[in-house]
Design a protein around this motif. Sequence first.
Motif, PDB file in Angstrom:
ATOM      1  N   LEU A 173       0.850  -1.182   0.000  1.00 54.50           N
ATOM      2  CA  LEU A 173       0.000   0.000   0.000  1.00 54.50           C
ATOM      3  C   LEU A 173       0.887   1.233   0.000  1.00 54.50           C
TER       4      LEU A 173
ATOM      5  N   TYR B 272       0.601   5.240   0.417  1.00 52.08           N
ATOM      6  CA  TYR B 272      -0.361   6.253   0.853  1.00 52.08           C
ATOM      7  C   TYR B 272       0.375   7.520   1.240  1.00 52.08           C
TER       8      TYR B 272
ATOM      9  N   PHE C 107      -4.694  -0.574   4.619  1.00 47.63           N
ATOM     10  CA  PHE C 107      -4.024  -1.836   4.297  1.00 47.63           C
ATOM     11  C   PHE C 107      -4.833  -3.016   4.820  1.00 47.63           C
TER      12      PHE C 107
END
Length: 340
Positions: free
Chosen positions: A88, A90, A264
């Motif tokens: 992930l 971000y 996540f």
Amino acid sequence: LLDEVLAGLRDCPLSAERYAALKDRLLRELSAFDHVDAYVTLQESRRRVVREFHYRPDEMLPLARELTLAQVQAFARTLYARGKIEALSYGNLGAADAVAAARRVAAVLQPAPLPAAQLLRRRLLAMPPGQAVRNSETLKVNNSAFRRELLLGTDTPEMRAATLALAAFVGPLIHTELRTKQQLGYIVFGGAGNEDHTQFAYFIIQSGDYPADLLETRADAAIGQLPAQLEALPDADWQTIVAGVRAKLLEKDKSVGERAGRLFELAYEQRADWTRREATLSALNSLTQQRSAAILAAALAPKTARTRTFLGFSRDHKPQTPPAVSFTDAARWKAQQRYE
């Protein structure tokens, strides 16, 4: 930073001095397990039973003592040889940057793909209705402890909402009855929560004055009254509980890291269940105290209950009678169970 971290994942470039320092710290941490609070020991025993793969610190310690730097580095070179990358990105980066970062990870680790069924995931003990798992052990500390878990159900929106409501209801009652009134011990917890896709209620007592079997007897009496107490709860008190659960569900992430962790989990642990919170809130709006009481009553009824009980007796406490247990060899017992 990502490139620097990736560079050390497969080769584990530790000097002998650095490895010796890390190993010394690890050994001290593992050795300290014999002297942790009694309820913490039972927590580790619980994980060993409930999770397909889990080892207590005292089980890892003998292996850690013999582990060499060469063995660690050889293992590091094989650790990422097969598997699936779940990543992930971000923050302040766009889609192209996120894709590029994931590809950099894949280019360095180069894991050979595996079918989904062969990936190592956390699997939990599957318990049929009516099963009771029991474990008892003698501890090296001067406190005894009791831990009970009641499985409430699987991970549905209604069950998540009910679990949060039961956590708010059970905790104060159990603490007041067993800690304040009966003064069984200075550590008393009651609540409800989840692990992966399983919802459960839990009850914990640690005492320097009473053995674990007496703690179980006293706790059973209090736990058995909870469904009726919830049924009789004034409506205003129930609405307060619901409002508290709703506020908790609507809480915003407090940091970038917290938000990234939540996303996540939603992506990979909850299988892209992006509307999970909204579904739980919707179920909460229609949840009644009667339904919540029925869920708790079913978790206690002998034909439908699925319970896990862990007793830890201090070095100074003896059971009145030998406790009934489900196994004496955890590894052999686990080999005969189903985990999913």
